[in-house]
Design an enzyme around this catalytic site. Sequence first.
Site, PDB file in Angstrom:
ATOM      1  N   HIS A 130       7.790   1.368  -6.541  1.00  0.00           N
ATOM      2  CA  HIS A 130       6.804   0.459  -5.958  1.00  0.00           C
ATOM      3  C   HIS A 130       6.400   0.985  -4.596  1.00  0.00           C
ATOM      4  CE1 HIS A 130       7.281  -2.456  -9.112  1.00  0.00           C
ATOM      5  NE2 HIS A 130       8.592  -2.251  -9.028  1.00  0.00           N
ATOM      6  N   TYR A 187      -0.973  -1.542   0.950  1.00  0.00           N
ATOM      7  CA  TYR A 187      -0.930  -0.400   0.034  1.00  0.00           C
ATOM      8  C   TYR A 187      -1.490   0.889   0.624  1.00  0.00           C
ATOM      9  CZ  TYR A 187       0.189  -4.081  -3.290  1.00  0.00           C
ATOM     10  OH  TYR A 187       0.798  -5.134  -3.932  1.00  0.00           O
TER      11      TYR A 187
END
Length: 144
Positions: free
Chosen positions: A99, A22
């Site tokens: 996402h 991430y």
Amino acid sequence: MKILVINGVNLNMIGIREPELYGKKDYKSLVSYIKKEAKSLGIEVTCFQSNYEGAICEKIQKAYQKYDGIIINAGAYTHTSVAILDALKAVEIPTVEVHLTDVYSREEFRQHSFISLYAEKIIVGKGFIGYGEALKYFSDKTAF
Ligand code: DQA
């Protein structure tokens, strides 16, 4: 144009959680990025984050007739929440699903999204830029 950006469960933990997936930037810098991009496109943006499914549904319900678009990264609720799907369907606000990671190249359970059953566009695997592209998508849509 008014856009609501919703980040769901654990998105407040970016920068700390699995940085190899991430990234190292935190949620605050994501919000700054989104606000900067929105400003350059002349979009009025509201950013909302919650770890609670019900709070996300309420935010979507309250968006009824107040926003021109929703950008949503529901986190893990993406793969489990019929409730968020139903809330989006109820308010009929055009929605882009985002996402940070490429969910299609990860575990099998991440490859199904309830949000995708409603979203008109899906952007995956582009990190923060995905949110910028989603804003651009809304701005281009109404630019004629
Ligand atoms: C995510 C992908 C989801 O599968 C995961 O549960 C998240 C983040 C993403 O942005 O890549 O929390 O939505």
